[in-house]
Design a protein around this motif. Sequence first.
Motif, PDB file in Angstrom:
ATOM      1  N   ALA A  20      21.651  42.495 -30.113  1.00  0.00           N
ATOM      2  CA  ALA A  20      20.349  43.154 -29.976  1.00  0.00           C
ATOM      3  C   ALA A  20      20.065  44.032 -31.191  1.00  0.00           C
ATOM      4  O   ALA A  20      18.943  44.059 -31.706  1.00  0.00           O
ATOM      5  CB  ALA A  20      20.312  43.985 -28.687  1.00  0.00           C
ATOM      6  N   VAL A  21      21.078  44.753 -31.657  1.00  0.00           N
ATOM      7  CA  VAL A  21      20.911  45.580 -32.854  1.00  0.00           C
ATOM      8  C   VAL A  21      20.767  44.697 -34.083  1.00  0.00           C
ATOM      9  O   VAL A  21      19.927  44.941 -34.954  1.00  0.00           O
ATOM     10  CB  VAL A  21      22.104  46.551 -33.016  1.00  0.00           C
ATOM     11  N   ARG A  22      21.566  43.657 -34.163  1.00  0.00           N
ATOM     12  CA  ARG A  22      21.549  42.754 -35.318  1.00  0.00           C
ATOM     13  C   ARG A  22      20.188  42.104 -35.486  1.00  0.00           C
ATOM     14  O   ARG A  22      19.719  41.891 -36.607  1.00  0.00           O
ATOM     15  CB  ARG A  22      22.622  41.678 -35.118  1.00  0.00           C
ATOM     16  N   GLU A  23      19.517  41.780 -34.378  1.00  0.00           N
ATOM     17  CA  GLU A  23      18.222  41.105 -34.435  1.00  0.00           C
ATOM     18  C   GLU A  23      17.054  42.071 -34.468  1.00  0.00           C
ATOM     19  O   GLU A  23      15.900  41.655 -34.389  1.00  0.00           O
ATOM     20  CB  GLU A  23      18.088  40.143 -33.249  1.00  0.00           C
ATOM     21  N   GLY A  24      17.320  43.352 -34.578  1.00  0.00           N
ATOM     22  CA  GLY A  24      16.253  44.340 -34.695  1.00  0.00           C
ATOM     23  C   GLY A  24      15.563  44.681 -33.393  1.00  0.00           C
ATOM     24  O   GLY A  24      14.490  45.294 -33.389  1.00  0.00           O
ATOM     25  N   LYS A  25      16.176  44.321 -32.254  1.00  0.00           N
ATOM     26  CA  LYS A  25      15.566  44.631 -30.963  1.00  0.00           C
ATOM     27  C   LYS A  25      16.049  45.951 -30.380  1.00  0.00           C
ATOM     28  O   LYS A  25      15.544  46.398 -29.355  1.00  0.00           O
ATOM     29  CB  LYS A  25      15.855  43.492 -29.983  1.00  0.00           C
ATOM     30  N   ALA A  26      17.056  46.539 -31.015  1.00  0.00           N
ATOM     31  CA  ALA A  26      17.558  47.849 -30.602  1.00  0.00           C
ATOM     32  C   ALA A  26      18.034  48.579 -31.856  1.00  0.00           C
ATOM     33  O   ALA A  26      18.369  47.945 -32.864  1.00  0.00           O
ATOM     34  CB  ALA A  26      18.692  47.717 -29.588  1.00  0.00           C
ATOM     35  N   ARG A  27      18.069  49.907 -31.792  1.00  0.00           N
ATOM     36  CA  ARG A  27      18.457  50.707 -32.952  1.00  0.00           C
ATOM     37  C   ARG A  27      19.820  51.350 -32.715  1.00  0.00           C
ATOM     38  O   ARG A  27      20.230  51.575 -31.571  1.00  0.00           O
ATOM     39  CB  ARG A  27      17.428  51.793 -33.229  1.00  0.00           C
ATOM     40  N   LEU A  28      20.483  51.668 -33.801  1.00  0.00           N
ATOM     41  CA  LEU A  28      21.792  52.308 -33.693  1.00  0.00           C
ATOM     42  C   LEU A  28      21.706  53.660 -33.006  1.00  0.00           C
ATOM     43  O   LEU A  28      22.618  54.046 -32.270  1.00  0.00           O
ATOM     44  CB  LEU A  28      22.420  52.459 -35.081  1.00  0.00           C
ATOM     45  N   ASP A  29      20.620  54.407 -33.259  1.00  0.00           N
ATOM     46  CA  ASP A  29      20.520  55.716 -32.611  1.00  0.00           C
ATOM     47  C   ASP A  29      20.386  55.583 -31.093  1.00  0.00           C
ATOM     48  O   ASP A  29      20.841  56.448 -30.334  1.00  0.00           O
ATOM     49  CB  ASP A  29      19.362  56.535 -33.193  1.00  0.00           C
TER      50      ASP A  29
END
Length: 748
Positions: free
Chosen positions: A93-102
């Motif tokens: 999800a983070v890798r595909e830009g659908k979620a952020r690290l923060d």
Amino acid sequence: MVQVRAQQPANTDGSINLESWLGQLQTLAPNASRAALEKACAFAQQADGRKGQTQSGWGEHSSCFQTGLEIAEILADLKLDDDSLMAALVYRAVREGKARLDEVQQCFGAVVTKLVEGVLRMAAISTSINPQGPAVPGAESQVDTLRKMLVAMVDDVRVALIKLAERTVAIRSLKEASEERCQRVAREVFDIYAPLAHRLGIGQLKWELEDLSFRYLEPLQYKKIARLLDERRLDREGFIKAVMAELSAALEAVGIKAHISGRAKHIYSIWRKMQRKGLPFSQIYDVRALRVLVPEVSDCYSALGIVHGLWRHIPREFDDYITSPKENGYRSLHTAVIGPQGKVLEVQVRTHAMHEEAELGVCAHWRYKGTDVKSAALSHYEEKMAWLRQVIEWHEELGDIGGLAGQLRLDIEQDRVYVFTPNGHAIDLPQGATPLDFAYRVHTEIGHRCRGAKVGGRIVPLNYCLQTGEQVEIITTKQGTPSRDWLNPNLGYVATARARAKIVHWFKLQAREQNVAAGKALLERELVRLALPKPDWDKLAGKANLKTAEDLFAALGAGDLRLNHLLTLAQQLLEPRRTAQLELLGSKKAAPAKNIRESDIHIEGVGNLLTQMAGCCQSLPGDAIIGYITQGRGVSIHRQDCPELLQLAEREPQRIIAVDWGRAPAKTWPVDILIRAFDRTGLIRDISQILLNEKINVLGLNTQTSSSDGTATMALTLEVPSLDALGRLLSRIAQLPNIIEARRQRGG
């Protein structure tokens, strides 16, 4: 022959049955927290409903949530902890830009965030490599460099395992992908991740990654071996289990305590052995193999006798590496027999100590099959691989991979950094290398014409310190030439001998007149900045073992002489207009005597006396100094060009005494510097940051701002350990935006 993409338990409407999936996962990992897994699944599902910034590339029926489930299943089979499983579920999800690290940080904390961030750094491999493109001239094998870069990125073994699991899922999903994608992913897995799994000793992933990538890279060869095997892999594994049970019972009957493991050789390994030894399939005797571990050497030969008693030995297929070890020290007994059902079986027999040596020592399986075993010491890369592998083996015994990684991690210094060119080639450089080092590493002309650099798409200074995983783009000009400032060590433009040698060579080819003018200007500018008097140029040339001042300037301009070396020599000479007075001072000194002790100041001829630094000139280690005998306060130390000292020498020459710096001054010394700049917000903050980085203490600070011309003048009193440190500090400050000048004040 190979595992296909896993099918998740589904509801009647086709959606994933999360309850069933969680139940299956906890069968693999009984200690996993169901609440933690449910929370990560909910996060990934919610993120999957958002519109991402990138395409997943996992097939039209894929989703980052489904991919996360598949990665987690592999990691659960490896018995990883809750943090690893949660990181696996949310990573795509983070890798595909659908979620952020923060968001990950807020929901799951620092550990999971660090794991996801680590895998994202390793994802640079997937997006940037171009293994079949033209290699950088002089660079080592691209795939080898990429493997080393990947390992250098990993500070937590779980990061490597998550990435391996993610690549395993990626290659399993290629069945309906385009030919181009199949080839690209298979090549990446074959060159990078299968070797990584092999060196970590994770056989179950290594074999699958090799077979799957071999299937797409060499489909005809793959199908040929599969037909020759004439049986499914599961059947082969069933055969192994049966012969393991038979041999175990026979050994137990004669009182030999043995640990037996077995494997069915995978397709790529069979093909590789056929190619390497030029053998037909019928002569590959280790398609099925057993390994027997026993306590003592004598048990090895007893167990071998039991094996030969059970099954018929194949002639000329016995090797005794215990009596005659391999060149790398490997020890074991190897034999091939005709086992049950007439199938060929290889058996290896060794002690537990031999096995440990083979797996973790210099003759480990992953070293003697693909590396130079004659090297006496492990490289940084190999040391870190050994650490990663050892942590995995400890985890198998104790179960706490996160804690072990923290407690048992070796303090391995990363002596190399690995960065990408814009077209995806990986280049390794020493720690501390700059974009200018990178430019000269790629090509000499690119270095000469370099005028700027971008790292990750943003412009950085040429003395920026590169970090592993960054992509570097060099900005060049058509008619550019090197700058002599690049050779100034205080400015930090180059850190490699290669780049410095290329720059020096360029200047050597230039006209002598240009080098003379440039060298003289460079030396005069530095003397003014450090408030050092101008020496007699010919005398300075003599101290540098050159005939004339012109030779001196030409050597400096061409890069044959270093500026810092000349400054040290210049400090030992006196101002021309004070020559007569200084000769008088020299005539008063007594005959040299032995240095009584190593200290900050030693006094020639009279032993060890009380000394104090004169406040009028604030001498620094490296300055040419002289002493004045006071009444009751010992010897006062002055710079040799100090106006007050010269007046004292004219009045009382008998009180002048020769002194010198000790070999290892341990103190810091006060010095006054002046900074002029166009005033701006954050100016003092930026200067303070440089002082902090250089570990310089500030004794006093006075700032005045002129409203008429918008300039600020700062007078600082600092504690510095040496003249070299002062020169480096002034160079760093001079590079800040809006700085007009930064120099040592004449009185300090």
